[in-house]
Write a protein that holds these residues in place. Sequence first.
Motif, short mmCIF file in Angstrom:
data_model
loop_
_atom_site.label_atom_id
_atom_site.label_comp_id
_atom_site.label_asym_id
_atom_site.label_seq_id
_atom_site.Cartn_x
_atom_site.Cartn_y
_atom_site.Cartn_z
N ALA A 27 45.07 45.39 39.84
CA ALA A 27 44.58 44.53 38.76
C ALA A 27 44.59 45.28 37.43
CB ALA A 27 43.16 44.04 39.08
N LEU A 28 44.84 44.51 36.37
CA LEU A 28 44.92 45.08 35.02
C LEU A 28 43.52 45.21 34.43
CD1 LEU A 28 47.86 42.94 33.56
CD2 LEU A 28 48.00 45.24 34.55
N ASN A 29 43.15 46.43 34.06
CA ASN A 29 41.95 46.63 33.27
C ASN A 29 42.35 47.31 31.96
OD1 ASN A 29 42.37 49.31 33.94
ND2 ASN A 29 40.57 49.46 35.27
N ARG A 30 41.39 47.61 31.12
CA ARG A 30 41.71 48.18 29.81
C ARG A 30 42.46 49.50 29.94
NH1 ARG A 30 35.87 46.59 27.49
NH2 ARG A 30 35.37 47.57 29.47
N GLU A 31 42.06 50.31 30.91
CA GLU A 31 42.70 51.61 31.07
C GLU A 31 44.15 51.47 31.51
OE1 GLU A 31 41.67 56.00 33.01
OE2 GLU A 31 40.64 54.22 33.75
N VAL A 32 44.40 50.56 32.46
CA VAL A 32 45.77 50.33 32.91
C VAL A 32 46.64 49.86 31.75
CG1 VAL A 32 47.24 48.89 34.38
CG2 VAL A 32 45.12 49.82 35.30
N LEU A 33 46.12 48.90 30.98
CA LEU A 33 46.90 48.36 29.86
C LEU A 33 47.19 49.45 28.83
CD1 LEU A 33 45.13 44.91 29.48
CD2 LEU A 33 47.49 45.30 30.23
N GLN A 81 40.66 39.02 20.46
CA GLN A 81 41.11 40.40 20.27
C GLN A 81 41.73 40.94 21.55
OE1 GLN A 81 40.87 41.77 17.11
NE2 GLN A 81 42.35 43.22 17.99
N LEU A 82 41.17 40.57 22.71
CA LEU A 82 41.71 40.99 23.99
C LEU A 82 43.16 40.52 24.13
CD1 LEU A 82 41.09 42.13 26.94
CD2 LEU A 82 40.60 39.75 27.54
N ALA A 83 43.39 39.24 23.82
CA ALA A 83 44.74 38.69 23.92
C ALA A 83 45.68 39.34 22.90
CB ALA A 83 44.71 37.18 23.73
N LYS A 84 45.21 39.49 21.67
CA LYS A 84 46.07 40.07 20.63
C LYS A 84 46.48 41.49 20.96
CE LYS A 84 46.50 40.77 15.65
NZ LYS A 84 47.19 42.07 15.83
#
Length: 260
Positions: A27-33, A81-84
């Motif tokens: 799963a994608l989290n902030r760190e992965v992204l 902001q998350l999407a952008k």
Amino acid sequence: MTYQQLLVEVKNNILYITINRPQKLNALNREVLAEIAHAIASAQTDKQVQAILLTGAGEKAFVAGADISEFQSYTLEEGKQLAKDGHDNVFNAIENSSKPVIAAINGFALGGGLELAMACHIRIASDNAKLGLPEVTLGLIPGYGGTQRLAQLVGKGLAFEMIFTADMITAEKAHQIGLVNHVVALSDLQAKAEEILEKIKQRAPLALASAIKAVNAGFNPKTNGYQTEIDEFGNCFQTNDFKEGTSAFLEKRKANFSGS
């Protein structure tokens, strides 16, 4: 950068990026992204890298979606902001990568996982893969380009059906509707990706980058795709690869491109 959530290595001029959270179905989290963003950006200036293979660890999932626990309490502004940030730093960066990117889909590709695969230039799925955009079951819509790229790949009608119903589809169905390029046995997935990448590596790197730019321009309402094609076609004439490619053709030998 030392990656904590990815396995990253360059072999035979291919950058292998493996999302390594199998216990969370990748799963994608902030760190992965953030790590994917860094790996993709670094590849653009790494002369060792000619192409990129993106996949997930294990046999169950490419990426089974986003890590919902991280954004459950977000406000309107935080959601935007998350999407952008995702669009700018990861998904658009992959789509606009000057190095071709292939997604090897090994199992579930749901929500942000399918959006990640759709941002890649070519998609290959294992025969056990399941693909879908289930966001409306969470009171959301796809936020990482899913509403746009899915419609571009399969048409508005099928895109609406997949988004409205939130149903998963099989790899074979995904192939039938043009969502993936190839379906192979799980055991053959990496080999099939590498077969295509080996062909890509033999082509002129700057011409590949120009082709990516021109094709993408055709889907950008702010850009004239035909004019971009004209410009990029012209740019190729000033490269050493053009001289090498045409000379090799006339001399009936294999071209040796330098990427200059």
